[in-house]
Design a protein around this motif. Sequence first.
Motif, PDB file in Angstrom:
ATOM      1  N   THR A   1       9.483   1.861   0.729  1.00 47.61           N
ATOM      2  CA  THR A   1       8.234   1.331   0.187  1.00 47.61           C
ATOM      3  C   THR A   1       8.532   0.495  -1.048  1.00 47.61           C
ATOM      4  O   THR A   1       9.214   0.965  -1.968  1.00 47.61           O
ATOM      5  CB  THR A   1       7.262   2.464  -0.179  1.00 47.61           C
ATOM      6  OG1 THR A   1       6.986   3.248   0.992  1.00 47.61           O
ATOM      7  CG2 THR A   1       5.952   1.910  -0.729  1.00 47.61           C
TER       8      THR A   1
ATOM      9  N   GLU B   1       6.771  -1.542  -4.147  1.00 47.14           N
ATOM     10  CA  GLU B   1       5.507  -1.648  -4.874  1.00 47.14           C
ATOM     11  C   GLU B   1       5.630  -2.706  -5.961  1.00 47.14           C
ATOM     12  O   GLU B   1       6.535  -2.640  -6.805  1.00 47.14           O
ATOM     13  CB  GLU B   1       5.117  -0.301  -5.486  1.00 47.14           C
ATOM     14  CG  GLU B   1       4.851   0.785  -4.446  1.00 47.14           C
ATOM     15  CD  GLU B   1       4.471   2.104  -5.086  1.00 47.14           C
ATOM     16  OE1 GLU B   1       4.551   2.193  -6.336  1.00 47.14           O
ATOM     17  OE2 GLU B   1       4.106   3.044  -4.362  1.00 47.14           O
TER      18      GLU B   1
ATOM     19  N   ARG C   1      -7.023  -9.885   2.122  1.00 45.32           N
ATOM     20  CA  ARG C   1      -6.918  -9.910   3.572  1.00 45.32           C
ATOM     21  C   ARG C   1      -5.618 -10.570   4.004  1.00 45.32           C
ATOM     22  O   ARG C   1      -5.174 -11.538   3.395  1.00 45.32           O
ATOM     23  CB  ARG C   1      -8.105 -10.654   4.183  1.00 45.32           C
ATOM     24  CG  ARG C   1      -9.446  -9.986   3.950  1.00 45.32           C
ATOM     25  CD  ARG C   1     -10.555 -10.781   4.626  1.00 45.32           C
ATOM     26  NE  ARG C   1     -11.859 -10.146   4.434  1.00 45.32           N
ATOM     27  CZ  ARG C   1     -13.002 -10.603   4.935  1.00 45.32           C
ATOM     28  NH1 ARG C   1     -12.984 -11.725   5.682  1.00 45.32           N
ATOM     29  NH2 ARG C   1     -14.127  -9.967   4.710  1.00 45.32           N
TER      30      ARG C   1
ATOM     31  N   LYS D   1       1.790 -13.157   8.687  1.00 47.11           N
ATOM     32  CA  LYS D   1       2.677 -11.996   8.820  1.00 47.11           C
ATOM     33  C   LYS D   1       3.789 -12.318   9.787  1.00 47.11           C
ATOM     34  O   LYS D   1       3.535 -12.857  10.879  1.00 47.11           O
ATOM     35  CB  LYS D   1       1.872 -10.784   9.305  1.00 47.11           C
ATOM     36  CG  LYS D   1       2.586  -9.447   9.222  1.00 47.11           C
ATOM     37  CD  LYS D   1       1.633  -8.333   9.610  1.00 47.11           C
ATOM     38  CE  LYS D   1       2.251  -6.967   9.438  1.00 47.11           C
ATOM     39  NZ  LYS D   1       1.300  -5.888   9.807  1.00 47.11           N
TER      40      LYS D   1
ATOM     41  N   MET E   1       4.075  -3.471   6.912  1.00 45.40           N
ATOM     42  CA  MET E   1       2.731  -2.983   6.625  1.00 45.40           C
ATOM     43  C   MET E   1       2.420  -3.187   5.145  1.00 45.40           C
ATOM     44  O   MET E   1       3.155  -2.703   4.274  1.00 45.40           O
ATOM     45  CB  MET E   1       2.616  -1.500   7.000  1.00 45.40           C
ATOM     46  CG  MET E   1       2.855  -1.223   8.486  1.00 45.40           C
ATOM     47  SD  MET E   1       2.764   0.524   8.926  1.00 45.40           S
ATOM     48  CE  MET E   1       4.218   1.146   8.080  1.00 45.40           C
ATOM     49  N   GLU E   2       1.332  -3.888   4.872  1.00 43.26           N
ATOM     50  CA  GLU E   2       0.928  -4.158   3.495  1.00 43.26           C
ATOM     51  C   GLU E   2      -0.272  -3.265   3.136  1.00 43.26           C
ATOM     52  O   GLU E   2      -1.128  -2.970   3.978  1.00 43.26           O
ATOM     53  CB  GLU E   2       0.585  -5.644   3.306  1.00 43.26           C
ATOM     54  CG  GLU E   2      -0.652  -6.117   4.041  1.00 43.26           C
ATOM     55  CD  GLU E   2      -0.433  -6.232   5.526  1.00 43.26           C
ATOM     56  OE1 GLU E   2      -1.430  -6.173   6.272  1.00 43.26           O
ATOM     57  OE2 GLU E   2       0.735  -6.367   5.951  1.00 43.26           O
ATOM     58  N   GLU E   3      -0.298  -2.822   1.880  1.00 37.71           N
ATOM     59  CA  GLU E   3      -1.369  -1.966   1.382  1.00 37.71           C
ATOM     60  C   GLU E   3      -1.762  -2.417  -0.019  1.00 37.71           C
ATOM     61  O   GLU E   3      -1.051  -3.199  -0.664  1.00 37.71           O
ATOM     62  CB  GLU E   3      -0.915  -0.490   1.367  1.00 37.71           C
ATOM     63  CG  GLU E   3      -0.591   0.092   2.737  1.00 37.71           C
ATOM     64  CD  GLU E   3      -0.101   1.526   2.650  1.00 37.71           C
ATOM     65  OE1 GLU E   3       0.068   2.013   1.509  1.00 37.71           O
ATOM     66  OE2 GLU E   3       0.132   2.142   3.700  1.00 37.71           O
ATOM     67  N   ASP E   4      -2.898  -1.882  -0.486  1.00 36.11           N
ATOM     68  CA  ASP E   4      -3.386  -2.144  -1.845  1.00 36.11           C
ATOM     69  C   ASP E   4      -3.503  -3.641  -2.124  1.00 36.11           C
ATOM     70  O   ASP E   4      -3.015  -4.143  -3.146  1.00 36.11           O
ATOM     71  CB  ASP E   4      -2.476  -1.461  -2.867  1.00 36.11           C
ATOM     72  CG  ASP E   4      -3.076  -1.441  -4.269  1.00 36.11           C
ATOM     73  OD1 ASP E   4      -4.313  -1.597  -4.388  1.00 36.11           O
ATOM     74  OD2 ASP E   4      -2.294  -1.305  -5.234  1.00 36.11           O
TER      75      ASP E   4
ATOM     76  N   THR F   1       1.654  -3.531  -2.134  1.00 31.75           N
ATOM     77  CA  THR F   1       2.636  -2.587  -1.585  1.00 31.75           C
ATOM     78  C   THR F   1       3.055  -3.051  -0.195  1.00 31.75           C
ATOM     79  O   THR F   1       2.206  -3.398   0.630  1.00 31.75           O
ATOM     80  CB  THR F   1       2.050  -1.168  -1.507  1.00 31.75           C
ATOM     81  OG1 THR F   1       1.671  -0.744  -2.816  1.00 31.75           O
ATOM     82  CG2 THR F   1       3.071  -0.189  -0.927  1.00 31.75           C
TER      83      THR F   1
ATOM     84  N   LYS G   1       5.445  -1.735   3.085  1.00 31.90           N
ATOM     85  CA  LYS G   1       6.182  -0.640   3.709  1.00 31.90           C
ATOM     86  C   LYS G   1       6.953  -1.166   4.917  1.00 31.90           C
ATOM     87  O   LYS G   1       6.425  -1.941   5.713  1.00 31.90           O
ATOM     88  CB  LYS G   1       5.245   0.484   4.149  1.00 31.90           C
ATOM     89  CG  LYS G   1       4.679   1.292   3.005  1.00 31.90           C
ATOM     90  CD  LYS G   1       3.897   2.487   3.516  1.00 31.90           C
ATOM     91  CE  LYS G   1       3.426   3.357   2.362  1.00 31.90           C
ATOM     92  NZ  LYS G   1       2.670   4.561   2.842  1.00 31.90           N
TER      93      LYS G   1
END
Length: 316
Positions: A46, A48, A80, A84, A90-93, A97, A99
């Motif tokens: 991960t 960040e 949004r 990709k 996988m993107e978050e926040d 972030t 992953k």
Amino acid sequence: MARSLNVLQKSLTMSAGSLMVFFTLLAYGQASSYRNISGLSNSSITLEASFISPNVIEVMWYHKTTDVSEVLLAKVQNGRLSDKLSDRYMEEDGGRTLKIPNVSKNDSGVYKAEAALLDGTILPPVLYNVTVYDPVPIPDVKHQVKRIGDQYNVTLQCSVPSNRSDISYTWKYRRGDKEYQNLNDTGGTIWMMVPVNQLDMEIMCTAHNPADQKNISTRIQDGEEEVPKRNHEISAGIIAFLAVMVVVAVTVALIWTLKKRISNRRGQGNQSNENENLSSPVQDTGTQESTFIEISLGKTKYKPKEDAEENWSQPF
């Protein structure tokens, strides 16, 4: 000598890798502000990017190895996903972030996160130096004890099945149920001088790389003093001599048994031939009578034919 060469080779390999990463980071212009991330094969990592400003409207993630150009992994605009490279990432926040699951050594390299603010300002990039390692095999530890005066010279050797340059070794010891204490010595082989009355101890070796570690323990007790090498050589020589003698004795016994069987078969064959030669001849079984001589108690009787008897009975 061989151990020194292995250490030198390991140092050169690590130095070469560090230089390659340094020049890669230098190409980004941020050689002094990267974060080291260690990953284990088949696991997830991960990344960040803690951008402080709340006005971030765009985040872009890049991957650069030492032999290929920069590759865009993901782009997030206004929270949004807009671009990709693969569903694997996988993107978050809001894109802060990233992953990466099920990583392999091909995922090693430098990663970069860039962010743009609402007013168009580009924030300084965040750099990550990612290195993926294979799991550490379970190590094996061996020890030898040799008494020298009132002390024991203890040699400890820890190793893994494969010769890998990314694995290091550390040592700990304890007596009884006490806590483990660190030994200052490092490396696959260490030596210790232990007083005679303090030999009873447990030694633990830990084989590790930046992403994984395995350990194994061994116990050293009184009475484990190494038998002199010459005694081992003498014992081995006696065992080898006895083995040769057993083989020779078995071979001689087999040869003697074989010769005896052959001799017995030859003797039975000769006796059979003699019996055949001594057997009575076959008498003529024809219908005509013939004169013969009977021998009984030393007297001989002559039996003429019937016509002869008749001639002798008539007078002249």
